[in-house]
Write a protein that holds these residues in place. Structure first.
Motif, PDB file in Angstrom:
ATOM      1  N   LYS A  32       1.084  -1.079   0.151  1.00 47.87           N
ATOM      2  CA  LYS A  32      -0.652  -0.333  -0.105  1.00 47.87           C
ATOM      3  C   LYS A  32       0.626   0.950   0.118  1.00 47.87           C
ATOM      4  O   LYS A  32       0.849   2.196  -0.768  1.00 47.87           O
ATOM      5  CB  LYS A  32      -0.761   0.222   1.141  1.00 47.87           C
ATOM      6  CG  LYS A  32      -2.257  -0.633   1.852  1.00 47.87           C
ATOM      7  CD  LYS A  32      -2.805  -1.230   2.365  1.00 47.87           C
ATOM      8  CE  LYS A  32      -3.258  -2.270   2.962  1.00 47.87           C
ATOM      9  NZ  LYS A  32      -4.079  -2.342   3.616  1.00 47.87           N
ATOM     10  N   ALA A  33       1.817   1.251   1.218  1.00 47.59           N
ATOM     11  CA  ALA A  33       2.645   1.872   1.073  1.00 47.59           C
ATOM     12  C   ALA A  33       4.022   2.115   1.019  1.00 47.59           C
ATOM     13  O   ALA A  33       4.340   0.687   1.956  1.00 47.59           O
ATOM     14  CB  ALA A  33       2.138   3.625   1.358  1.00 47.59           C
ATOM     15  N   LEU A  47       6.786  10.969  10.808  1.00 45.97           N
ATOM     16  CA  LEU A  47       6.714  10.429  10.116  1.00 45.97           C
ATOM     17  C   LEU A  47       7.543  11.230   9.049  1.00 45.97           C
ATOM     18  O   LEU A  47       7.217  12.418   8.906  1.00 45.97           O
ATOM     19  CB  LEU A  47       5.709  10.471   9.337  1.00 45.97           C
ATOM     20  CG  LEU A  47       4.840  10.286   8.438  1.00 45.97           C
ATOM     21  CD1 LEU A  47       5.346   8.514   7.969  1.00 45.97           C
ATOM     22  CD2 LEU A  47       3.303   9.297   7.637  1.00 45.97           C
ATOM     23  N   VAL A  48       8.564  10.967   8.373  1.00 49.96           N
ATOM     24  CA  VAL A  48       9.194  11.787   7.213  1.00 49.96           C
ATOM     25  C   VAL A  48       8.675  12.178   6.001  1.00 49.96           C
ATOM     26  O   VAL A  48       8.428  12.926   5.417  1.00 49.96           O
ATOM     27  CB  VAL A  48      10.723  11.177   7.621  1.00 49.96           C
ATOM     28  CG1 VAL A  48      11.607  12.380   6.247  1.00 49.96           C
ATOM     29  CG2 VAL A  48      11.497  11.221   8.703  1.00 49.96           C
ATOM     30  N   ALA A  49       8.166  10.514   5.126  1.00 50.12           N
ATOM     31  CA  ALA A  49       7.907  10.763   3.849  1.00 50.12           C
ATOM     32  C   ALA A  49       7.409   9.425   3.143  1.00 50.12           C
ATOM     33  O   ALA A  49       7.113   8.210   4.615  1.00 50.12           O
ATOM     34  CB  ALA A  49       9.124  10.673   3.173  1.00 50.12           C
ATOM     35  N   THR A  50       6.016   9.177   2.533  1.00 50.36           N
ATOM     36  CA  THR A  50       5.490   8.448   2.282  1.00 50.36           C
ATOM     37  C   THR A  50       5.419   8.450   0.557  1.00 50.36           C
ATOM     38  O   THR A  50       4.897   9.150  -0.099  1.00 50.36           O
ATOM     39  CB  THR A  50       4.309   8.375   2.848  1.00 50.36           C
ATOM     40  OG1 THR A  50       4.844   8.629   4.174  1.00 50.36           O
ATOM     41  CG2 THR A  50       3.621   6.818   2.875  1.00 50.36           C
ATOM     42  N   GLY A  55      -1.211   7.605  -5.706  1.00 46.77           N
ATOM     43  CA  GLY A  55      -1.767   8.561  -5.303  1.00 46.77           C
ATOM     44  C   GLY A  55      -0.252   9.772  -4.634  1.00 46.77           C
ATOM     45  O   GLY A  55       0.744   9.385  -4.952  1.00 46.77           O
ATOM     46  N   SER A  56       0.006  10.604  -4.442  1.00 45.72           N
ATOM     47  CA  SER A  56       1.497  10.918  -4.154  1.00 45.72           C
ATOM     48  C   SER A  56       2.092  11.097  -2.898  1.00 45.72           C
ATOM     49  O   SER A  56       1.454  10.559  -2.179  1.00 45.72           O
ATOM     50  CB  SER A  56       0.793  13.396  -4.674  1.00 45.72           C
ATOM     51  OG  SER A  56      -0.376  13.040  -5.126  1.00 45.72           O
TER      52      SER A  56
END
Length: 114
Positions: A32-33, A47-50, A55-56
């Motif tokens: 999912k990510a 949370l730094v980056a996903t 999606g974006s």
């Protein structure tokens, strides 16, 4: 059992760059990510980056414009390019994968200091 292994951390001077990598030991079904958190002493995990499969990409406000997340699905790997590093970026960086289960790496230390 799937393992996530981070690499690329180290000591860098302010203004410098590092590229973190996180490789999964085997393919993960229905991702999912993928992303990165960081944990600094005395501070909450951030949370730094996903980067989702659909999606974006999203970033913490503190790293926008400096960090870039990317992934290579063929290599089961997620990357974090970190530029213009600041002492406040010092932390253990942990990657994660959200799929039918959640997976976490053990982390890689990033230290920004002159």
């Amino acid at each position: 059992q799937v393992q996530l292994v981070e690499s690329g951390g180290g000591l860098v001077q302010p203004g410098g760059s590092l590229r973190l990598s996180c490789e999964a030991s085997s393919s993960i079904f229905r991702i999912k990510a993928m992303g990165w958190n960081r944990q600094a002493p005395g501070r909450q995990r951030e949370l730094v980056a996903t980067i989702p499969s659909v999606g974006s990409r999203t970033y913490a406000d503190s790293v926008k414009g400096r960090f870039t997340i990317s992934r290579d699905n063929a290599k089961n790997t997620v990357y974090l390019q970190m530029n213009s590093l600041e002492p406040e970026d010092t932390a253990v960086y942990l990657c994660f994968v959200r799929a039918m289960s959640d997976y976490w790496g053990l982390g890689t230390q990033v230290t920004v200091s002159s």
